[in-house]
Design a protein around this motif. Structure first.
Motif, PDB file in Angstrom:
ATOM      1  N   UNK A 277       0.972  -1.128  -0.129  1.00  0.00           N
ATOM      2  CA  UNK A 277       0.017   0.042   0.070  1.00  0.00           C
ATOM      3  C   UNK A 277       0.751   1.150   0.086  1.00  0.00           C
ATOM      4  N   UNK A 278       0.840   2.006  -0.969  1.00  0.00           N
ATOM      5  CA  UNK A 278       1.516   3.340  -1.090  1.00  0.00           C
ATOM      6  C   UNK A 278       0.946   4.562  -0.584  1.00  0.00           C
ATOM      7  N   UNK A 279       1.544   5.321   0.248  1.00  0.00           N
ATOM      8  CA  UNK A 279       1.274   6.496   0.806  1.00  0.00           C
ATOM      9  C   UNK A 279       2.189   7.627   0.295  1.00  0.00           C
ATOM     10  N   UNK A 280       1.797   8.392  -0.116  1.00  0.00           N
ATOM     11  CA  UNK A 280       2.266   9.665  -0.517  1.00  0.00           C
ATOM     12  C   UNK A 280       2.517  10.752   0.489  1.00  0.00           C
ATOM     13  N   UNK A 281       3.611  10.793   1.023  1.00  0.00           N
ATOM     14  CA  UNK A 281       3.931  11.459   2.132  1.00  0.00           C
ATOM     15  C   UNK A 281       4.049  13.069   1.832  1.00  0.00           C
ATOM     16  N   UNK A 282       4.202  13.363   0.692  1.00  0.00           N
ATOM     17  CA  UNK A 282       3.906  14.802   0.237  1.00  0.00           C
ATOM     18  C   UNK A 282       2.701  15.454   0.090  1.00  0.00           C
ATOM     19  N   UNK A 283       1.637  14.732   0.190  1.00  0.00           N
ATOM     20  CA  UNK A 283       0.344  15.181   0.258  1.00  0.00           C
ATOM     21  C   UNK A 283      -0.236  15.221   1.678  1.00  0.00           C
ATOM     22  N   UNK A 284      -1.149  16.114   1.893  1.00  0.00           N
ATOM     23  CA  UNK A 284      -1.631  16.279   3.271  1.00  0.00           C
ATOM     24  C   UNK A 284      -2.607  15.232   3.716  1.00  0.00           C
ATOM     25  N   UNK A 285      -3.057  14.221   2.536  1.00  0.00           N
ATOM     26  CA  UNK A 285      -3.924  13.499   2.836  1.00  0.00           C
ATOM     27  C   UNK A 285      -3.181  11.813   3.430  1.00  0.00           C
ATOM     28  N   UNK A 286      -2.072  12.045   3.911  1.00  0.00           N
ATOM     29  CA  UNK A 286      -1.474  10.746   4.186  1.00  0.00           C
ATOM     30  C   UNK A 286      -2.017  10.102   5.384  1.00  0.00           C
ATOM     31  N   UNK A 287      -2.353  10.919   6.530  1.00  0.00           N
ATOM     32  CA  UNK A 287      -2.902  10.500   7.600  1.00  0.00           C
ATOM     33  C   UNK A 287      -4.290   9.676   7.484  1.00  0.00           C
ATOM     34  N   UNK A 288      -5.144  10.072   6.563  1.00  0.00           N
ATOM     35  CA  UNK A 288      -6.369   9.181   6.126  1.00  0.00           C
ATOM     36  C   UNK A 288      -6.009   8.139   5.374  1.00  0.00           C
ATOM     37  N   UNK A 289      -4.894   8.088   4.501  1.00  0.00           N
ATOM     38  CA  UNK A 289      -4.475   6.978   3.792  1.00  0.00           C
ATOM     39  C   UNK A 289      -3.955   5.880   5.106  1.00  0.00           C
ATOM     40  N   UNK A 290      -3.268   6.464   5.901  1.00  0.00           N
ATOM     41  CA  UNK A 290      -2.744   5.336   6.939  1.00  0.00           C
ATOM     42  C   UNK A 290      -3.807   4.851   7.602  1.00  0.00           C
ATOM     43  N   UNK A 291      -4.730   5.542   7.938  1.00  0.00           N
ATOM     44  CA  UNK A 291      -6.172   4.910   8.622  1.00  0.00           C
ATOM     45  C   UNK A 291      -6.727   4.194   8.038  1.00  0.00           C
ATOM     46  N   UNK A 292      -6.782   4.404   6.677  1.00  0.00           N
ATOM     47  CA  UNK A 292      -7.668   3.477   5.680  1.00  0.00           C
ATOM     48  C   UNK A 292      -6.853   1.987   5.930  1.00  0.00           C
ATOM     49  N   UNK A 293      -5.357   2.173   5.770  1.00  0.00           N
ATOM     50  CA  UNK A 293      -4.721   0.901   5.419  1.00  0.00           C
ATOM     51  C   UNK A 293      -5.013  -0.055   6.934  1.00  0.00           C
ATOM     52  N   UNK A 294      -4.794   0.729   8.166  1.00  0.00           N
ATOM     53  CA  UNK A 294      -4.945   0.213   9.395  1.00  0.00           C
ATOM     54  C   UNK A 294      -6.526  -0.507   9.353  1.00  0.00           C
ATOM     55  N   UNK A 295      -7.402   0.122   9.111  1.00  0.00           N
ATOM     56  CA  UNK A 295      -8.957  -0.115   9.146  1.00  0.00           C
ATOM     57  C   UNK A 295      -8.904  -1.596   8.175  1.00  0.00           C
ATOM     58  N   UNK A 296      -8.450  -1.533   6.896  1.00  0.00           N
ATOM     59  CA  UNK A 296      -8.471  -2.546   5.930  1.00  0.00           C
ATOM     60  C   UNK A 296      -7.761  -3.938   6.528  1.00  0.00           C
ATOM     61  N   UNK A 297      -6.756  -3.578   7.189  1.00  0.00           N
ATOM     62  CA  UNK A 297      -5.899  -4.861   7.828  1.00  0.00           C
ATOM     63  C   UNK A 297      -6.641  -5.560   8.631  1.00  0.00           C
ATOM     64  N   UNK A 298      -7.155  -4.583   9.553  1.00  0.00           N
ATOM     65  CA  UNK A 298      -8.070  -5.434  10.737  1.00  0.00           C
ATOM     66  C   UNK A 298      -9.278  -5.955  10.499  1.00  0.00           C
ATOM     67  N   UNK A 299      -9.977  -5.574   9.245  1.00  0.00           N
ATOM     68  CA  UNK A 299     -11.338  -6.004   8.868  1.00  0.00           C
ATOM     69  C   UNK A 299     -11.258  -7.590   8.812  1.00  0.00           C
TER      70      UNK A 299
END
Length: 187
Positions: free
Chosen positions: A23-45
């Motif tokens: 899963x790629x997260x672009x750290x140059x964009x402000x939306x990286x925290x939401x992308x990270x949360x999405x990753x964790x939610x998806x893995x716990x699902x």
């Protein structure tokens, strides 16, 4: 007639081949925290993961990403570890360390090796040749950091792999090496 790439000019960009399941997260964009949360939610699902573990994993990854952004990180790749039902991922942080006139790879190797002396869990420090250029390699039990010297003395592109569950030996170590060997500069 083909011409060789200009190794005296800094590259405009880089290309790195990373498997699709990372899963790629672009750290140059402000939306990286939401992308990270999405990753964790998806893995716990569907895994019956306790809320505390899910929150702890998200906080650990968020803190890692925040520190990485402050240090010049560009991208954060996460590969879920599927063994044992855990959700702590293997990861790759890609960072730029600009250093005009900075240390040559051998000098960087010596400096990093000096830091390891006296450390009970010391990492192995060496210089290796990758297709993208001379690289300082720091290998620990669960980490592999590669400082790839950029053309034009522009600095280092750092590929920092962390494989907390399996370590960086065996298949995961070979995968990390293959990813690093795919690095190419774009002039």
């Amino acid at each position: 007639m083909t011409t060789e790439p200009d190794v005296t000019a800094p590259p405009r960009d880089y290309r790195l081949l990373v498997p699709r399941d990372w899963f790629r997260i672009d750290l140059a964009q402000d939306r990286w925290r939401a992308q990270l949360k999405t990753f964790v939610d998806h893995q716990a699902e569907g895994k019956n993961v306790p809320a505390e573990l899910k929150q702890e994993t998200w906080a650990t990854l968020r803190n890692t990403a925040e520190a990485a952004v402050r240090a010049g990180a560009l991208e954060f790749f996460l590969r879920p570890e599927l063994e044992g039902g855990g959700i702590l991922p293997a990861s790759l942080l890609v960072s730029l360390v600009p250093r005009r006139g900075g240390p040559a790879p051998r000098d960087l190797e010596n400096a990093l090796a000096a830091r390891q002396r006296g450390n009970a869990s010391a990492a192995e420090v060496s210089t290796v040749a990758l297709p993208a250029g001379e690289t300082v390699r720091v290998l620990g039990p669960t980490t592999l950091d590669l400082y790839v010297s950029m053309p034009g003395d522009a600095g280092y592109l750092v590929l920092a792999f962390a494989v907390p569950l399996n370590g960086v030996t065996g298949p995961m170590g070979r995968l990390c090496t293959a990813i690093a060997e795919s690095l190419r500069w774009i002039a």
